[in-house]
Design a protein around this motif. Sequence first.
Motif, PDB file in Angstrom:
ATOM      1  N   ALA A  29       0.844  -1.084   0.061  1.00 20.68           N
ATOM      2  CA  ALA A  29       0.030   0.082   0.103  1.00 20.68           C
ATOM      3  C   ALA A  29       0.907   1.293   0.004  1.00 20.68           C
ATOM      4  CB  ALA A  29      -0.895  -0.030   1.139  1.00 20.68           C
ATOM      5  N   ALA A  30       1.831   1.155  -0.846  1.00 22.93           N
ATOM      6  CA  ALA A  30       2.811   2.393  -1.012  1.00 22.93           C
ATOM      7  C   ALA A  30       1.940   3.532  -1.479  1.00 22.93           C
ATOM      8  CB  ALA A  30       3.834   2.189  -2.168  1.00 22.93           C
ATOM      9  N   PRO A  31       2.139   4.639  -0.742  1.00 16.69           N
ATOM     10  CA  PRO A  31       1.490   5.953  -1.226  1.00 16.69           C
ATOM     11  C   PRO A  31       1.065   6.339  -2.774  1.00 16.69           C
ATOM     12  CG  PRO A  31       3.100   6.677   0.347  1.00 16.69           C
ATOM     13  CD  PRO A  31       3.180   5.193  -0.071  1.00 16.69           C
ATOM     14  N   GLU A  32       1.905   5.926  -3.513  1.00 13.59           N
ATOM     15  CA  GLU A  32       2.020   6.373  -4.932  1.00 13.59           C
ATOM     16  C   GLU A  32       0.797   5.231  -5.671  1.00 13.59           C
ATOM     17  OE1 GLU A  32       5.011   4.910  -3.872  1.00 13.59           O
ATOM     18  OE2 GLU A  32       6.052   6.810  -3.556  1.00 13.59           O
ATOM     19  N   SER A  33       0.797   3.972  -5.050  1.00 12.23           N
ATOM     20  CA  SER A  33       0.036   2.857  -5.679  1.00 12.23           C
ATOM     21  C   SER A  33      -1.292   3.190  -5.002  1.00 12.23           C
ATOM     22  CB  SER A  33       0.603   1.505  -5.148  1.00 12.23           C
ATOM     23  OG  SER A  33      -0.061   0.469  -5.767  1.00 12.23           O
ATOM     24  N   VAL A  34      -1.318   3.606  -3.698  1.00  9.21           N
ATOM     25  CA  VAL A  34      -2.725   3.947  -3.386  1.00  9.21           C
ATOM     26  C   VAL A  34      -3.463   5.098  -4.106  1.00  9.21           C
ATOM     27  CG1 VAL A  34      -4.004   4.928  -1.170  1.00  9.21           C
ATOM     28  CG2 VAL A  34      -2.282   2.963  -0.958  1.00  9.21           C
ATOM     29  N   ILE A  36      -2.758   5.995  -7.232  1.00 10.28           N
ATOM     30  CA  ILE A  36      -3.201   5.712  -8.592  1.00 10.28           C
ATOM     31  C   ILE A  36      -4.476   4.772  -8.532  1.00 10.28           C
ATOM     32  CG2 ILE A  36      -2.640   3.953 -10.276  1.00 10.28           C
ATOM     33  CD1 ILE A  36       0.317   4.627  -9.742  1.00 10.28           C
ATOM     34  N   PHE A  37      -4.754   3.967  -7.634  1.00 15.77           N
ATOM     35  CA  PHE A  37      -5.922   3.152  -7.393  1.00 15.77           C
ATOM     36  C   PHE A  37      -7.062   3.968  -6.950  1.00 15.77           C
ATOM     37  CE2 PHE A  37      -2.769   0.005  -8.357  1.00 15.77           C
ATOM     38  CZ  PHE A  37      -3.628  -0.826  -9.403  1.00 15.77           C
ATOM     39  N   GLU A  38      -7.025   4.980  -5.874  1.00  7.68           N
ATOM     40  CA  GLU A  38      -7.829   5.902  -5.505  1.00  7.68           C
ATOM     41  C   GLU A  38      -8.513   6.671  -6.748  1.00  7.68           C
ATOM     42  OE1 GLU A  38      -6.426   8.053  -2.358  1.00  7.68           O
ATOM     43  OE2 GLU A  38      -7.066   6.460  -0.912  1.00  7.68           O
ATOM     44  N   THR A  39      -7.469   7.266  -7.518  1.00 10.14           N
ATOM     45  CA  THR A  39      -7.936   8.092  -8.583  1.00 10.14           C
ATOM     46  C   THR A  39      -8.906   7.085  -9.624  1.00 10.14           C
ATOM     47  OG1 THR A  39      -5.657   9.279  -8.410  1.00 10.14           O
ATOM     48  CG2 THR A  39      -6.976   9.398 -10.565  1.00 10.14           C
ATOM     49  N   LEU A  40      -8.435   6.020  -9.776  1.00 10.56           N
ATOM     50  CA  LEU A  40      -9.025   4.974 -10.711  1.00 10.56           C
ATOM     51  C   LEU A  40     -10.632   4.450 -10.125  1.00 10.56           C
ATOM     52  CD1 LEU A  40      -6.155   2.935 -12.137  1.00 10.56           C
ATOM     53  CD2 LEU A  40      -7.569   5.031 -13.158  1.00 10.56           C
ATOM     54  N   GLY A  41     -10.808   4.675  -8.707  1.00 12.02           N
ATOM     55  CA  GLY A  41     -12.088   4.310  -7.853  1.00 12.02           C
ATOM     56  C   GLY A  41     -11.697   2.795  -7.652  1.00 12.02           C
ATOM     57  N   LEU A  42     -10.491   2.255  -7.866  1.00  7.27           N
ATOM     58  CA  LEU A  42     -10.421   0.965  -7.505  1.00  7.27           C
ATOM     59  C   LEU A  42      -9.566   0.571  -6.151  1.00  7.27           C
ATOM     60  CD1 LEU A  42      -9.034  -0.102 -11.188  1.00  7.27           C
ATOM     61  CD2 LEU A  42     -11.397  -0.351 -10.235  1.00  7.27           C
ATOM     62  N   GLU A  43      -9.438   1.325  -5.415  1.00  6.26           N
ATOM     63  CA  GLU A  43      -8.772   0.990  -4.146  1.00  6.26           C
ATOM     64  C   GLU A  43      -9.590   0.558  -2.976  1.00  6.26           C
ATOM     65  OE1 GLU A  43      -5.751   1.174  -1.218  1.00  6.26           O
ATOM     66  OE2 GLU A  43      -5.491   1.192  -3.340  1.00  6.26           O
ATOM     67  N   PRO A  44      -9.133  -0.532  -2.462  1.00  6.10           N
ATOM     68  CA  PRO A  44      -7.879  -1.463  -2.393  1.00  6.10           C
ATOM     69  C   PRO A  44      -8.253  -2.706  -3.109  1.00  6.10           C
ATOM     70  CG  PRO A  44      -9.033  -1.925  -0.374  1.00  6.10           C
ATOM     71  CD  PRO A  44      -9.852  -0.499  -1.124  1.00  6.10           C
ATOM     72  N   ILE A  45      -9.381  -2.943  -3.462  1.00  6.50           N
ATOM     73  CA  ILE A  45      -9.663  -4.306  -4.143  1.00  6.50           C
ATOM     74  C   ILE A  45      -8.991  -4.370  -5.395  1.00  6.50           C
ATOM     75  CG2 ILE A  45     -11.426  -5.714  -5.190  1.00  6.50           C
ATOM     76  CD1 ILE A  45     -11.408  -5.670  -1.857  1.00  6.50           C
ATOM     77  N   GLY A  46      -9.001  -3.349  -6.312  1.00  7.24           N
ATOM     78  CA  GLY A  46      -8.465  -3.306  -7.708  1.00  7.24           C
ATOM     79  C   GLY A  46      -6.812  -3.400  -7.235  1.00  7.24           C
ATOM     80  N   ARG A  47      -6.285  -2.583  -6.553  1.00  6.31           N
ATOM     81  CA  ARG A  47      -4.577  -2.598  -6.309  1.00  6.31           C
ATOM     82  C   ARG A  47      -4.323  -4.157  -5.992  1.00  6.31           C
ATOM     83  NH1 ARG A  47      -2.467  -2.442  -1.657  1.00  6.31           N
ATOM     84  NH2 ARG A  47      -4.099  -1.161  -0.691  1.00  6.31           N
ATOM     85  N   LEU A  89      -4.883   9.225 -15.268  1.00 11.74           N
ATOM     86  CA  LEU A  89      -3.826   9.626 -14.557  1.00 11.74           C
ATOM     87  C   LEU A  89      -3.053  10.425 -15.223  1.00 11.74           C
ATOM     88  CD1 LEU A  89      -3.029   5.646 -13.516  1.00 11.74           C
ATOM     89  CD2 LEU A  89      -3.933   7.467 -12.294  1.00 11.74           C
ATOM     90  N   GLY A  90      -2.734  10.446 -16.525  1.00 11.87           N
ATOM     91  CA  GLY A  90      -1.769  11.295 -17.179  1.00 11.87           C
ATOM     92  C   GLY A  90      -0.277  10.630 -17.241  1.00 11.87           C
ATOM     93  N   VAL A  91       0.359  10.707 -18.248  1.00 10.62           N
ATOM     94  CA  VAL A  91       1.475  10.022 -18.522  1.00 10.62           C
ATOM     95  C   VAL A  91       2.508  10.240 -17.411  1.00 10.62           C
ATOM     96  CG1 VAL A  91       3.521   9.954 -20.021  1.00 10.62           C
ATOM     97  CG2 VAL A  91       1.339  10.087 -20.910  1.00 10.62           C
ATOM     98  N   VAL A  92       2.684  11.257 -16.763  1.00 13.95           N
ATOM     99  CA  VAL A  92       3.303  11.603 -15.661  1.00 13.95           C
ATOM    100  C   VAL A  92       2.457  11.412 -14.360  1.00 13.95           C
ATOM    101  CG1 VAL A  92       4.827  13.134 -14.281  1.00 13.95           C
ATOM    102  CG2 VAL A  92       4.872  13.026 -16.836  1.00 13.95           C
ATOM    103  N   VAL A  93       2.806  10.461 -13.501  1.00 15.05           N
ATOM    104  CA  VAL A  93       1.889  10.287 -12.239  1.00 15.05           C
ATOM    105  C   VAL A  93       2.788  10.689 -10.897  1.00 15.05           C
ATOM    106  CG1 VAL A  93       0.759   8.813 -10.947  1.00 15.05           C
ATOM    107  CG2 VAL A  93       0.826   8.573 -13.234  1.00 15.05           C
ATOM    108  N   GLN A  94       2.458  11.635 -10.231  1.00 14.64           N
ATOM    109  CA  GLN A  94       3.219  12.302  -9.054  1.00 14.64           C
ATOM    110  C   GLN A  94       4.632  12.549  -9.325  1.00 14.64           C
ATOM    111  OE1 GLN A  94       2.286   9.663  -5.935  1.00 14.64           O
ATOM    112  NE2 GLN A  94       0.778  10.776  -5.322  1.00 14.64           N
ATOM    113  N   ASN A  95       4.929  13.353 -10.573  1.00  7.24           N
ATOM    114  CA  ASN A  95       6.428  13.624 -10.724  1.00  7.24           C
ATOM    115  C   ASN A  95       7.351  12.487 -11.195  1.00  7.24           C
ATOM    116  OD1 ASN A  95       5.845  16.361 -10.500  1.00  7.24           O
ATOM    117  ND2 ASN A  95       5.776  16.207  -8.342  1.00  7.24           N
ATOM    118  N   ASP A  96       6.905  11.455 -11.584  1.00  6.50           N
ATOM    119  CA  ASP A  96       7.564  10.113 -11.958  1.00  6.50           C
ATOM    120  C   ASP A  96       8.324  10.136 -13.224  1.00  6.50           C
ATOM    121  OD1 ASP A  96       5.518   9.655 -13.637  1.00  6.50           O
ATOM    122  OD2 ASP A  96       5.484   7.457 -13.114  1.00  6.50           O
TER     123      ASP A  96
END
Length: 130
Positions: A29-34, A36-47, A89-96
């Motif tokens: 449940a790293a913050p970046e992963s959470v 992403i999946f919150e943005t997609l409406g899939l947290e936590p089951i989808g992750r 999400l965009g191509v760049v997610v959280q300055n990655d």
Amino acid sequence: MNLKSILPLVLKAVPAIILLQTLFFKFSAAPESVYIFETLGLEPIGRIGIGILELIAAILLFIPKTTWLGAVLGLGLMVGAIVSHLTKLGVVVQNDGGTLFALALTTFVFCGILTWKHRHQIPIMNKLFV
């Protein structure tokens, strides 16, 4: 070892390593992963579910009789990732710097090559390409 023996291993290892290295972030449940999946409406089951599917795909890639299945599963997962990047999400997610997007594209290409290479093992494709 020559190129003919190394290339199949590389085609399997690159997507498998990419799929496996993201599991730590998904399962911990790293913050970046959470995010992403919150943005997609899939947290936590989808992750967690997608993490499990990525683990299965990575394993299947290395079993000769199921390489095609791992590649097809990897393709499907990466289509979902790429579409998510391009739509929500965009191509760049959280300055990655676009790293996650590039990894999804790389995995997609390698799984696509493996799918084509093993197309004769795929039941429905075997009928099309006799």
